[in-house]
Design a protein around this motif. Structure first.
Motif, PDB file in Angstrom:
ATOM      1  N   ALA A  53       0.833  -1.143   0.055  1.00 15.11           N
ATOM      2  CA  ALA A  53       0.089   0.052  -0.143  1.00 15.11           C
ATOM      3  C   ALA A  53       0.888   1.341  -0.055  1.00 15.11           C
ATOM      4  O   ALA A  53       0.502   2.216  -0.762  1.00 15.11           O
ATOM      5  N   MET A  54       2.078   1.271   0.647  1.00 17.70           N
ATOM      6  CA  MET A  54       2.856   2.327   0.754  1.00 17.70           C
ATOM      7  C   MET A  54       3.652   2.622  -0.575  1.00 17.70           C
ATOM      8  O   MET A  54       3.603   3.896  -0.882  1.00 17.70           O
ATOM      9  N   LEU A  55       3.874   1.645  -1.092  1.00 16.83           N
ATOM     10  CA  LEU A  55       4.557   1.703  -2.599  1.00 16.83           C
ATOM     11  C   LEU A  55       3.545   2.327  -3.583  1.00 16.83           C
ATOM     12  O   LEU A  55       3.866   3.081  -4.331  1.00 16.83           O
ATOM     13  N   LEU A  56       2.113   1.869  -3.372  1.00 19.38           N
ATOM     14  CA  LEU A  56       1.443   2.439  -4.170  1.00 19.38           C
ATOM     15  C   LEU A  56       0.979   3.921  -4.010  1.00 19.38           C
ATOM     16  O   LEU A  56       0.884   4.750  -4.991  1.00 19.38           O
ATOM     17  N   ILE A  57       1.232   4.253  -2.673  1.00 24.81           N
ATOM     18  CA  ILE A  57       0.954   5.671  -2.371  1.00 24.81           C
ATOM     19  C   ILE A  57       2.178   6.506  -3.060  1.00 24.81           C
ATOM     20  O   ILE A  57       2.165   7.477  -3.705  1.00 24.81           O
ATOM     21  N   LEU A  58       3.328   5.952  -2.637  1.00 27.25           N
ATOM     22  CA  LEU A  58       4.638   6.523  -3.333  1.00 27.25           C
ATOM     23  C   LEU A  58       4.613   6.769  -4.817  1.00 27.25           C
ATOM     24  O   LEU A  58       5.036   7.838  -5.445  1.00 27.25           O
ATOM     25  N   ARG A  59       4.192   5.715  -5.705  1.00 27.33           N
ATOM     26  CA  ARG A  59       3.937   5.628  -6.935  1.00 27.33           C
ATOM     27  C   ARG A  59       3.148   6.883  -7.484  1.00 27.33           C
ATOM     28  O   ARG A  59       3.390   7.709  -8.352  1.00 27.33           O
ATOM     29  N   GLU A  60       1.912   7.159  -6.726  1.00 29.63           N
ATOM     30  CA  GLU A  60       0.903   8.043  -7.126  1.00 29.63           C
ATOM     31  C   GLU A  60       1.751   9.449  -6.800  1.00 29.63           C
ATOM     32  O   GLU A  60       1.490  10.586  -7.520  1.00 29.63           O
ATOM     33  N   ALA A  61       2.344   9.646  -5.755  1.00 26.74           N
ATOM     34  CA  ALA A  61       3.077  10.879  -5.293  1.00 26.74           C
ATOM     35  C   ALA A  61       3.915  11.213  -6.054  1.00 26.74           C
ATOM     36  O   ALA A  61       4.102  12.302  -6.513  1.00 26.74           O
ATOM     37  N   LEU A  62       5.101  10.340  -6.412  1.00 25.91           N
ATOM     38  CA  LEU A  62       5.965  10.672  -7.540  1.00 25.91           C
ATOM     39  C   LEU A  62       5.268  11.006  -8.872  1.00 25.91           C
ATOM     40  O   LEU A  62       5.964  11.881  -9.513  1.00 25.91           O
ATOM     41  N   ALA A  63       4.208  10.460  -9.168  1.00 21.02           N
ATOM     42  CA  ALA A  63       3.620  11.043 -10.579  1.00 21.02           C
ATOM     43  C   ALA A  63       3.237  12.207 -10.573  1.00 21.02           C
ATOM     44  O   ALA A  63       3.074  12.960 -11.605  1.00 21.02           O
ATOM     45  N   GLU A  64       2.941  12.822  -9.197  1.00 20.13           N
ATOM     46  CA  GLU A  64       2.503  14.380  -9.171  1.00 20.13           C
ATOM     47  C   GLU A  64       3.739  15.316  -9.246  1.00 20.13           C
ATOM     48  O   GLU A  64       3.484  16.456  -9.359  1.00 20.13           O
ATOM     49  N   LEU A  65       4.939  14.649  -9.239  1.00 21.11           N
ATOM     50  CA  LEU A  65       5.877  15.628  -9.258  1.00 21.11           C
ATOM     51  C   LEU A  65       6.176  16.147 -10.775  1.00 21.11           C
ATOM     52  O   LEU A  65       5.811  15.280 -11.638  1.00 21.11           O
ATOM     53  N   ASN A  66       7.015  17.233 -10.887  1.00 21.37           N
ATOM     54  CA  ASN A  66       7.198  17.844 -12.134  1.00 21.37           C
ATOM     55  C   ASN A  66       8.359  16.982 -12.786  1.00 21.37           C
ATOM     56  O   ASN A  66       9.075  16.347 -11.949  1.00 21.37           O
ATOM     57  N   ARG A  67       8.797  17.229 -13.943  1.00 27.21           N
ATOM     58  CA  ARG A  67       9.827  16.331 -14.786  1.00 27.21           C
ATOM     59  C   ARG A  67      11.096  16.398 -14.143  1.00 27.21           C
ATOM     60  O   ARG A  67      11.787  15.615 -13.590  1.00 27.21           O
ATOM     61  N   GLU A  68      11.594  17.675 -13.694  1.00 24.57           N
ATOM     62  CA  GLU A  68      12.844  18.127 -12.863  1.00 24.57           C
ATOM     63  C   GLU A  68      13.005  17.308 -11.453  1.00 24.57           C
ATOM     64  O   GLU A  68      13.899  17.043 -11.105  1.00 24.57           O
ATOM     65  N   GLU A  69      11.769  17.184 -10.849  1.00 20.59           N
ATOM     66  CA  GLU A  69      11.675  16.780  -9.480  1.00 20.59           C
ATOM     67  C   GLU A  69      11.873  15.490  -9.467  1.00 20.59           C
ATOM     68  O   GLU A  69      12.704  14.558  -8.918  1.00 20.59           O
ATOM     69  N   GLN A  70      11.195  14.705 -10.626  1.00 25.19           N
ATOM     70  CA  GLN A  70      11.423  13.240 -10.968  1.00 25.19           C
ATOM     71  C   GLN A  70      12.570  12.895 -11.095  1.00 25.19           C
ATOM     72  O   GLN A  70      12.989  11.837 -10.879  1.00 25.19           O
ATOM     73  N   GLU A  71      13.325  13.540 -11.973  1.00 25.78           N
ATOM     74  CA  GLU A  71      14.549  13.261 -12.349  1.00 25.78           C
ATOM     75  C   GLU A  71      15.546  13.348 -11.109  1.00 25.78           C
ATOM     76  O   GLU A  71      16.457  12.484 -11.094  1.00 25.78           O
ATOM     77  N   MET A  95      24.728  22.251  -2.270  1.00 28.27           N
ATOM     78  CA  MET A  95      23.753  22.847  -1.382  1.00 28.27           C
ATOM     79  C   MET A  95      22.453  23.224  -1.946  1.00 28.27           C
ATOM     80  O   MET A  95      21.336  22.942  -1.596  1.00 28.27           O
ATOM     81  N   ALA A  96      22.464  23.539  -3.478  1.00 21.10           N
ATOM     82  CA  ALA A  96      21.296  23.943  -4.369  1.00 21.10           C
ATOM     83  C   ALA A  96      20.567  22.630  -4.444  1.00 21.10           C
ATOM     84  O   ALA A  96      19.370  22.672  -4.206  1.00 21.10           O
ATOM     85  N   ILE A  97      21.192  21.561  -4.749  1.00 20.40           N
ATOM     86  CA  ILE A  97      20.475  20.063  -4.821  1.00 20.40           C
ATOM     87  C   ILE A  97      19.964  19.558  -3.554  1.00 20.40           C
ATOM     88  O   ILE A  97      18.786  19.271  -3.500  1.00 20.40           O
ATOM     89  N   VAL A  98      20.825  19.747  -2.363  1.00 21.18           N
ATOM     90  CA  VAL A  98      19.995  19.324  -1.029  1.00 21.18           C
ATOM     91  C   VAL A  98      18.876  20.223  -0.821  1.00 21.18           C
ATOM     92  O   VAL A  98      17.947  19.548  -0.369  1.00 21.18           O
ATOM     93  N   LYS A  99      18.822  21.475  -1.130  1.00 22.38           N
ATOM     94  CA  LYS A  99      17.614  22.356  -0.961  1.00 22.38           C
ATOM     95  C   LYS A  99      16.360  21.826  -1.759  1.00 22.38           C
ATOM     96  O   LYS A  99      15.152  21.674  -1.235  1.00 22.38           O
ATOM     97  N   ARG A 100      16.880  21.460  -3.186  1.00 18.42           N
ATOM     98  CA  ARG A 100      15.631  20.887  -3.890  1.00 18.42           C
ATOM     99  C   ARG A 100      15.094  19.702  -3.471  1.00 18.42           C
ATOM    100  O   ARG A 100      14.031  19.359  -3.524  1.00 18.42           O
ATOM    101  N   HIS A 101      16.063  18.796  -2.985  1.00 13.37           N
ATOM    102  CA  HIS A 101      15.656  17.508  -2.596  1.00 13.37           C
ATOM    103  C   HIS A 101      14.654  17.602  -1.096  1.00 13.37           C
ATOM    104  O   HIS A 101      13.879  17.040  -1.254  1.00 13.37           O
TER     105      HIS A 101
END
Length: 113
Positions: A53-71, A95-101
């Motif tokens: 169930a957690m994996l299904l939620i994670l897949r749905e959440a990742l799909a809501e991210l924009n392309r750069e966030e998913q990358e 540090m810019a990557i850490v903040k985005r993350h």
């Protein structure tokens, strides 16, 4: 022998003799095994179902991210690159990557609350 976690109910209408079967709302071991679930002796069925169930939620959440966030998530967690390596690739500080993350993780946390 039936290995259902819980069996359904059979109801007989006294007026017309009609028999209806109401299936259980719980899952069967056979169906889970057909989907590739491996029941090891130290795993509890409830834990396995919660993990799925957690994996299904994670897949749905990742799909809501924009392309750069998913990358970025893909680079960090699937390619296992470090924030410094990604920073070098994108020509920005680590540090810019850490903040985005951290912003992305905050977005994802909302799906699990």
């Amino acid at each position: 022998m039936v290995n259902d976690i819980k069996v359904g109910r059979t109801n007989v209408d006294a007026k017309n003799g009609k028999v209806t079967f109401t299936p259980s709302k719980e899952d069967s071991i056979e169906r889970l095994m057909e989907q590739g679930t491996d029941f090891t002796y130290d795993q509890v069925v409830e834990d396995i179902i919660c993990d799925k169930a957690m994996l299904l939620i994670l897949r749905e959440a990742l799909a809501e991210l924009n392309r750069e966030e998913q990358e970025l998530i893909h680079d960090l967690y699937y390619k296992e690159l470090t924030v410094r390596e990604i920073g070098i690739q994108e020509k920005v500080s680590h540090m810019a990557i850490v903040k985005r993350h951290m912003r992305i993780l905050d977005k994802l946390k909302k799906y699990f609350l």
